[in-house]
Design an enzyme around this catalytic site. Structure first.
Site, PDB file in Angstrom:
ATOM      1  N   ASP A  11       0.872  -1.176   0.000  1.00 36.98           N
ATOM      2  CA  ASP A  11       0.000   0.000   0.000  1.00 36.98           C
ATOM      3  C   ASP A  11       0.911   1.228   0.000  1.00 36.98           C
ATOM      4  OD1 ASP A  11      -2.372  -1.407   0.058  1.00 36.98           O
ATOM      5  OD2 ASP A  11      -2.492  -1.426   2.241  1.00 36.98           O
ATOM      6  N   ASP A 130     -13.528  -3.923  -1.814  1.00 34.09           N
ATOM      7  CA  ASP A 130     -13.503  -3.775  -0.361  1.00 34.09           C
ATOM      8  C   ASP A 130     -14.925  -4.005   0.136  1.00 34.09           C
ATOM      9  OD1 ASP A 130     -10.759  -3.030  -0.175  1.00 34.09           O
ATOM     10  OD2 ASP A 130     -11.284  -1.023  -0.869  1.00 34.09           O
TER      11      ASP A 130
END
Length: 263
Positions: A11, A130
């Site tokens: 990330d 997500d």
């Protein structure tokens, strides 16, 4: 059974690798180019690079970082964050990525999946999803809702429906991240993963919650995932990729490229 893949996730925010819990309280943990090289040499099957604030900040991905990572590793490399058009996809692929991951942009404009699949092939298009557990309702019959913008915005879309729709539109793979488990290192969301994996015919990558090799074993068997995404458990040096693979192999789970130090 096909070999299961171990995928390391980087990330990235402001050009640096970062890690948080449930998308919050992120801390800087290193240079993504250096980390990608280390994980490539350590035996990762793939690397995933997410520019985690690009969509929220309404900007393009940091293409120079993508290019530098691609020049450093020689395994499949998937890139997501801030990709909202076929032109964006092309730029990322030309920078050296093998796959493009679309998440928020695909929810807002599902046709980007079909456009990308037509332009570059389904094997290049990954749906990043997500999902958050919200309880079953008429609107969310699976009990899991799609959330976008780095976990900030619930969309009122059922996760199971969206997975099937993405496959229909041409996605070649789904990277399924549990918001509830993300960064906790307490185990993957097995119910969600098994539900999605059983409902689609394309590979599903489990993401969010990996903390021990047993967590990976559970999600690759009970959760029926084709691959497991890991971050914290290797970022902080708790486990090595090779050690994880040897543990999985010892349980009869087929993995790629295990080796014994000193052999």
């Amino acid at each position: 059974m096909l070999s299961k893949r171990i995928i390391v996730c980087l990330d990235v925010r402001d050009g640096r690798t970062t890690k948080g819990i449930k998308f919050q309280n992120n801390v800087d943990i290193g240079d993504p180019v250096e980390m990608a090289k280390i994980y490539y040499e350590a035996g990762a099957d793939e690397i995933v690079f997410y520019d985690i604030t690009a969509s929220h900040e309404k900007r393009g991905i940091m293409i120079e970082v993508v290019r530098r990572v691609a020049e450093t590793i020689f395994i499949p490399f998937s890139v997501g964050g801030g990709i909202s058009s076929v032109a964006d996809m092309r730029e990322v692929l030309l920078a050296g990525a093998e796959k493009i991951s679309v998440n928020s942009a695909a929810v807002k404009n599902p046709d980007i999946i079909a456009q990308g699949a037509r332009a570059f092939g389904s094997q290049c298009v990954v749906l990043g999803m997500d999902a958050k557990k919200v309880g079953k309702s008429e609107k969310i019959p699976s009990g899991y809702e799609v959330v976008i913008n780095g976990g900030r915005t619930p969309m009122g879309i059922d996760a199971l429906w969206w997975a099937k729709e993405a496959e229909r539109l041409g996605a070649g793979e789904i990277c399924l991240n549990s918001i509830d488990a993300d960064g906790t290192q307490m185990g993957y969301e097995l119910t969600l993963t098994a539900m999605i994996s059983s409902a689609v015919g394309i590979p599903v990558i489990a993401s969010g919650g990996g903390g021990t090799p047993q967590h990976l074993a559970d999600v690759l068997t009970t959760g029926k995932a084709d691959a497991a995404l890991i971050a914290s458990m290797v970022h902080y040096g708790t486990y090595t990729i090779n050690g994880i693979k040897q543990d999985l192999a010892a349980q009869g789970i087929p993995v790629r490229n295990t080796w014994v130090p000193g052999a």
